[in-house]
Design a protein around this motif. Structure first.
Motif, PDB file in Angstrom:
ATOM      1  N   GLY A  78       1.018  -1.314   0.195  1.00 19.99           N
ATOM      2  CA  GLY A  78       0.027  -0.077  -0.093  1.00 19.99           C
ATOM      3  C   GLY A  78       0.612   1.467   0.036  1.00 19.99           C
ATOM      4  N   PHE A  79       2.215   1.217  -0.369  1.00 20.01           N
ATOM      5  CA  PHE A  79       2.660   2.117  -0.622  1.00 20.01           C
ATOM      6  C   PHE A  79       3.882   3.033  -1.694  1.00 20.01           C
ATOM      7  CE2 PHE A  79       4.161   0.571   4.102  1.00 20.01           C
ATOM      8  CZ  PHE A  79       3.003   1.295   4.529  1.00 20.01           C
ATOM      9  N   ALA A  80       2.561   2.287  -2.832  1.00 18.43           N
ATOM     10  CA  ALA A  80       3.120   3.322  -3.786  1.00 18.43           C
ATOM     11  C   ALA A  80       2.985   4.385  -4.002  1.00 18.43           C
ATOM     12  CB  ALA A  80       1.543   2.751  -5.386  1.00 18.43           C
ATOM     13  N   PRO A  81       5.285   4.741  -4.732  1.00 21.25           N
ATOM     14  CA  PRO A  81       4.419   6.676  -4.321  1.00 21.25           C
ATOM     15  C   PRO A  81       4.848   6.392  -5.990  1.00 21.25           C
ATOM     16  CG  PRO A  81       6.691   4.866  -4.961  1.00 21.25           C
ATOM     17  CD  PRO A  81       5.738   4.167  -5.272  1.00 21.25           C
ATOM     18  N   SER A  82       4.197   8.424  -6.073  1.00 21.97           N
ATOM     19  CA  SER A  82       3.680   8.818  -6.639  1.00 21.97           C
ATOM     20  C   SER A  82       4.929   9.230  -8.117  1.00 21.97           C
ATOM     21  CB  SER A  82       3.121  10.377  -6.900  1.00 21.97           C
ATOM     22  OG  SER A  82       3.007  10.966  -7.395  1.00 21.97           O
ATOM     23  N   PHE A  83       4.781   8.803  -9.365  1.00 23.06           N
ATOM     24  CA  PHE A  83       5.991   9.426 -10.519  1.00 23.06           C
ATOM     25  C   PHE A  83       5.653  10.426 -11.264  1.00 23.06           C
ATOM     26  CE2 PHE A  83       7.448   5.349  -8.302  1.00 23.06           C
ATOM     27  CZ  PHE A  83       8.884   5.450  -7.848  1.00 23.06           C
ATOM     28  N   HIS A  84       3.851  10.701 -10.927  1.00 21.35           N
ATOM     29  CA  HIS A  84       3.791  11.959 -12.209  1.00 21.35           C
ATOM     30  C   HIS A  84       3.073  12.581 -12.177  1.00 21.35           C
ATOM     31  CE1 HIS A  84       3.802   8.003 -15.087  1.00 21.35           C
ATOM     32  NE2 HIS A  84       3.162   7.529 -13.895  1.00 21.35           N
ATOM     33  N   LEU A  87      10.391  16.933 -11.924  1.00 20.31           N
ATOM     34  CA  LEU A  87      10.578  16.364 -11.158  1.00 20.31           C
ATOM     35  C   LEU A  87      11.708  15.439 -10.806  1.00 20.31           C
ATOM     36  CD1 LEU A  87       6.746  14.525 -11.952  1.00 20.31           C
ATOM     37  CD2 LEU A  87       7.377  16.592 -10.077  1.00 20.31           C
ATOM     38  N   CYS A  88      12.185  15.799 -10.027  1.00 21.13           N
ATOM     39  CA  CYS A  88      13.834  16.049 -10.330  1.00 21.13           C
ATOM     40  C   CYS A  88      14.920  15.873  -8.976  1.00 21.13           C
ATOM     41  CB  CYS A  88      14.627  16.459 -10.615  1.00 21.13           C
ATOM     42  SG  CYS A  88      14.828  18.552  -9.969  1.00 21.13           S
ATOM     43  N   TYR A  89      13.274  14.670  -8.120  1.00 21.76           N
ATOM     44  CA  TYR A  89      13.679  14.471  -6.679  1.00 21.76           C
ATOM     45  C   TYR A  89      13.023  13.333  -6.139  1.00 21.76           C
ATOM     46  CZ  TYR A  89      17.254  18.563  -6.367  1.00 21.76           C
ATOM     47  OH  TYR A  89      18.475  19.187  -6.993  1.00 21.76           O
ATOM     48  N   PHE A  90      13.527  12.220  -5.821  1.00 23.95           N
ATOM     49  CA  PHE A  90      12.977  11.775  -5.054  1.00 23.95           C
ATOM     50  C   PHE A  90      12.546  11.594  -3.296  1.00 23.95           C
ATOM     51  CE2 PHE A  90      11.283   7.094  -3.459  1.00 23.95           C
ATOM     52  CZ  PHE A  90      10.396   7.308  -3.828  1.00 23.95           C
ATOM     53  N   SER A  91      11.755  12.024  -2.750  1.00 22.24           N
ATOM     54  CA  SER A  91      11.266  11.991  -1.289  1.00 22.24           C
ATOM     55  C   SER A  91      11.518  10.675  -0.316  1.00 22.24           C
ATOM     56  CB  SER A  91      10.351  13.242  -0.535  1.00 22.24           C
ATOM     57  OG  SER A  91       9.917  13.103   0.194  1.00 22.24           O
ATOM     58  N   LEU A  92      11.677  10.038   0.168  1.00 22.17           N
ATOM     59  CA  LEU A  92      11.319   9.153   1.145  1.00 22.17           C
ATOM     60  C   LEU A  92       9.979   9.491   2.382  1.00 22.17           C
ATOM     61  CD1 LEU A  92      15.263   7.305   1.970  1.00 22.17           C
ATOM     62  CD2 LEU A  92      13.736   6.696   0.160  1.00 22.17           C
ATOM     63  N   SER A  93      10.374  10.274   2.925  1.00 24.11           N
ATOM     64  CA  SER A  93       9.057  10.402   3.639  1.00 24.11           C
ATOM     65  C   SER A  93       8.294  10.889   3.425  1.00 24.11           C
ATOM     66  CB  SER A  93       9.937  12.007   4.449  1.00 24.11           C
ATOM     67  OG  SER A  93       9.937  13.195   3.263  1.00 24.11           O
ATOM     68  N   ARG A  94       7.766  11.316   1.802  1.00 29.59           N
ATOM     69  CA  ARG A  94       6.429  11.925   0.930  1.00 29.59           C
ATOM     70  C   ARG A  94       6.073  11.340   0.666  1.00 29.59           C
ATOM     71  NH1 ARG A  94       8.044  18.793   0.169  1.00 29.59           N
ATOM     72  NH2 ARG A  94      10.386  17.962   0.070  1.00 29.59           N
ATOM     73  N   GLY A  95       7.172   9.624  -0.071  1.00 24.76           N
ATOM     74  CA  GLY A  95       6.064   8.920  -0.694  1.00 24.76           C
ATOM     75  C   GLY A  95       6.300   9.020  -2.063  1.00 24.76           C
ATOM     76  N   GLY A  96       7.001   9.330  -2.555  1.00 23.26           N
ATOM     77  CA  GLY A  96       7.474   9.936  -4.606  1.00 23.26           C
ATOM     78  C   GLY A  96       8.047  11.228  -4.414  1.00 23.26           C
ATOM     79  N   VAL A  97       7.992  10.932  -5.460  1.00 22.54           N
ATOM     80  CA  VAL A  97       8.599  12.083  -6.638  1.00 22.54           C
ATOM     81  C   VAL A  97       8.362  13.503  -6.153  1.00 22.54           C
ATOM     82  CG1 VAL A  97       9.748  10.745  -8.820  1.00 22.54           C
ATOM     83  CG2 VAL A  97       7.740  12.560  -9.467  1.00 22.54           C
ATOM     84  N   VAL A  98       9.110  14.779  -6.271  1.00 21.20           N
ATOM     85  CA  VAL A  98       8.853  16.165  -6.147  1.00 21.20           C
ATOM     86  C   VAL A  98       9.877  16.875  -6.898  1.00 21.20           C
ATOM     87  CG1 VAL A  98       8.553  15.426  -3.492  1.00 21.20           C
ATOM     88  CG2 VAL A  98      10.862  16.010  -4.064  1.00 21.20           C
ATOM     89  N   CYS A  99       8.377  17.981  -6.828  1.00 20.12           N
ATOM     90  CA  CYS A  99       9.948  18.854  -7.416  1.00 20.12           C
ATOM     91  C   CYS A  99      11.038  19.556  -6.829  1.00 20.12           C
ATOM     92  CB  CYS A  99       8.312  20.486  -7.970  1.00 20.12           C
ATOM     93  SG  CYS A  99       8.399  21.045  -6.873  1.00 20.12           S
TER      94      CYS A  99
END
Length: 256
Positions: free
Chosen positions: A155-161, A172-184
């Protein structure tokens, strides 16, 4: 005494004494049980070959107050070629430890059980997809896929789009472990991990595409695989909050 037949994957073997062993078995519905076999450490035992670690077998079990006794066992797939390579068996051991650890959260998920078996199969035959004979990179790719898909099943599928913070779809050039997906770039934390567009798209495919399609992918650049693997490894550990002993051993093998 209740008798049942079940198919299961042996994910841990503990030697009790000179004759007997205790087994942790994942059944095909991801239920985790403990089973014991007496005299199994003798090579003459009729079930010796079917009760090895990382062996998928059909079992006949007798339930004695929650502890199962193995009456008989027949091999379905012993993943024999995993044992021909220290690297292969090290990756596969990690897969089994992860599956054992998360099993209580995915009981009833037959698809995840099949995914575990498929991962072991493709690791066993990693040379078939390896680019220029680079088996380690292929094993790393399979490990990353396994980690990412495990997160999805939990149930922890990250957001990539879109950005996990502001929902924008640019930079969208960073991945955030704490926020569960990519961030700008505008929403990144100092701890967030820089990723390229190629890495982001590969992570999205691993998380969202049909399993069969992802297993068939090949010819991915080694540096991309390594970066993606670092992210999936950290993300899984972050979500399950568990330190996998087999992962530490695997890292030592790869370093050597």
């Amino acid at each position: 005494m209740e008798v049942m037949k079940a198919k299961g994957l042996i994910v841990q073997v503990i030697k009790l004494n000179d004759n007997d062993c205790l087994f942790t078995v994942l059944l095909d519905n991801m239920e985790k049980i403990t089973a014991m076999s007496k005299g199994i450490r003798s090579m003459k035992h009729k079930d010796f070959a079917a009760l090895k670690n990382m062996c998928y077998s059909e079992l006949e079990l007798k339930n004695r107050n929650g502890l199962y006794l193995v009456s008989s066992a027949n091999i379905i797939n012993n993943f024999y070629n995993l044992r021909n390579s220290l690297e292969k068996v090290s990756f596969a051991t990690y897969v089994c430890e992860v599956a054992k650890t998360v099993s209580e959260y995915v009981v009833g998920d037959n698809d995840y059980f099949r995914f575990v078996l498929n991962t072991l199969y493709f690791m066993e035959n990693a040379e078939n997809k390896a680019k220029d004979g680079d088996i380690i990179t292929e094993l790393r790719r399979l490990k990353a896929f396994f980690e990412m898909r495990t997160c999805s099943h939990l149930g922890f599928a990250p957001s990539f789009h879109s950005c996990a913070k502001c929902s924008c779809q640019k930079e969208l050039c960073y991945f955030s472990l704490s926020r569960g997906g990519v961030v700008c770039a505008d929403c990144k934390y100092e701890s967030d991990i820089p990723i390229s567009e190629v890495e982001r798209k590969l992570l999205a495919i691993m998380s969202e595409a049909e399993v069969k399609k992802v297993f068939s992918i090949s010819n991915i650049d080694m540096t991309v695989v390594k970066k993606v693997e670092q992210i999936t490894e950290k993300y899984l550990s972050n979500k399950v909050e568990y330190c996998f002993k087999s992962l530490e051993y695997l890292k030592k093998i790869l370093e050597s």
